[in-house]
Design an enzyme around this catalytic site. Sequence first.
Site, PDB file in Angstrom:
ATOM      1  N   PRO A   2       0.797  -1.202   0.000  1.00  0.00           N
ATOM      2  CA  PRO A   2       0.000   0.000   0.000  1.00  0.00           C
ATOM      3  C   PRO A   2       0.830   1.252   0.000  1.00  0.00           C
ATOM      4  O   PRO A   2       1.573   1.530   0.944  1.00  0.00           O
ATOM      5  CB  PRO A   2      -0.748  -0.092   1.319  1.00  0.00           C
ATOM      6  CG  PRO A   2       0.096  -0.986   2.183  1.00  0.00           C
ATOM      7  CD  PRO A   2       1.178  -1.531   1.357  1.00  0.00           C
ATOM      8  N   GLU A   3       0.676   2.016  -1.021  1.00  0.00           N
ATOM      9  CA  GLU A   3       1.190   3.381  -1.048  1.00  0.00           C
ATOM     10  C   GLU A   3      -0.042   4.285  -0.931  1.00  0.00           C
ATOM     11  O   GLU A   3      -1.140   3.798  -0.687  1.00  0.00           O
ATOM     12  CB  GLU A   3       1.980   3.618  -2.336  1.00  0.00           C
ATOM     13  CG  GLU A   3       3.102   2.586  -2.526  1.00  0.00           C
ATOM     14  CD  GLU A   3       3.909   2.770  -3.784  1.00  0.00           C
ATOM     15  OE1 GLU A   3       4.060   3.920  -4.235  1.00  0.00           O
ATOM     16  OE2 GLU A   3       4.398   1.772  -4.323  1.00  0.00           O
ATOM     17  N   ARG A 112       2.605 -10.827   5.937  1.00  0.00           N
ATOM     18  CA  ARG A 112       3.982 -10.781   6.450  1.00  0.00           C
ATOM     19  C   ARG A 112       4.069 -10.222   7.868  1.00  0.00           C
ATOM     20  O   ARG A 112       5.149 -10.141   8.421  1.00  0.00           O
ATOM     21  CB  ARG A 112       4.851  -9.973   5.484  1.00  0.00           C
ATOM     22  CG  ARG A 112       5.106 -10.747   4.197  1.00  0.00           C
ATOM     23  CD  ARG A 112       5.787  -9.903   3.136  1.00  0.00           C
ATOM     24  NE  ARG A 112       7.143  -9.568   3.491  1.00  0.00           N
ATOM     25  CZ  ARG A 112       7.948  -8.831   2.730  1.00  0.00           C
ATOM     26  NH1 ARG A 112       7.497  -8.377   1.576  1.00  0.00           N
ATOM     27  NH2 ARG A 112       9.159  -8.569   3.107  1.00  0.00           N
TER      28      ARG A 112
END
Length: 274
Positions: A2-3, A112
């Site tokens: 996500p940016e 993660r």
Amino acid sequence: MPELPEVETVRRYLDTKLPGDRITAVTVDLPRLIKNRTEDAFRRTLTDRVFRAADRKGKYLILRLDGPESLMVHLRMTGRLVFQEDESLPDPPYTRIRFSLERGKLTYGDVRTLGDLWIIPSEGKTGISRYDTLGPDAIGDAFTPDYLYRKLKGTSRAVKAVILDQTVVAGVGNIYADEALFLAGIRPSRHADRVTKAESAKLCEAIRSVMLGSIEAGGTTFRDFLDGAGHEGGNVENLRVYGRDGEPCTVCGTEIQLTKIAGRGTRYCPKCQK
DNA sequence: TGGGCTGTTGCAAG
DNA sequence: ACTTGCAACAGCCC
């Protein structure tokens, strides 16, 4: 994942769903994701609170609550915030924290497990230094050509490293850095202080336009990103260099190169980007 | 099979 | 003071 565009896509969806809904219970499967409270304090703080709004700065999402404290989330690489109206539906994959609501549920999933959740004051500074020192938001009014030019002038670092610096501009990550530099015709390895004023203006506009275009498309799902409803974004179609190394440039046909700048995989067209 | 890659960033070391 | 490189983690791909 996500940016800025992905976080904004999530924010927009959650802002249509959460306000007015009350948290009835909080289940924590992975307490270490909570950075500034114990699991118990986190649950106590959030239970029975009512969502007011979903806000964003850079890649940080802030879920504002009715009490003196609110919830801030950074999705890092693979975080996902998904709202489901039907609480009896199975949790999405890799759910680590679940917020039961009066009208559904909100889950935080993270393959993660690198994400961060904080409790922050609802008013004033968050006390989270990385947030409090963010530069102007990449699609906000304070991010101007003059501002960017001043920031680039002060350093000989690679221009890509500078636009990835969240204290310079908030929200640019690896994908959109490469995309914006391609649009602006600037080689990612160029020393920042060798970028001209005209090029700075082009780069500022390119950053804004790749971000807005991606938001329009619902964000980029290259691998892991899912929006607030659990759906993939459509922006991969619009990428010009990211993930296209070895393919011909869409403008000139030259093979897109892959190199490493500022420790990050970097794609560029050797002909279009000087 | 195993090693290297992955969208972020805090921290240590240079 | 600034900049670079690695670690945190799990999964995917070759």
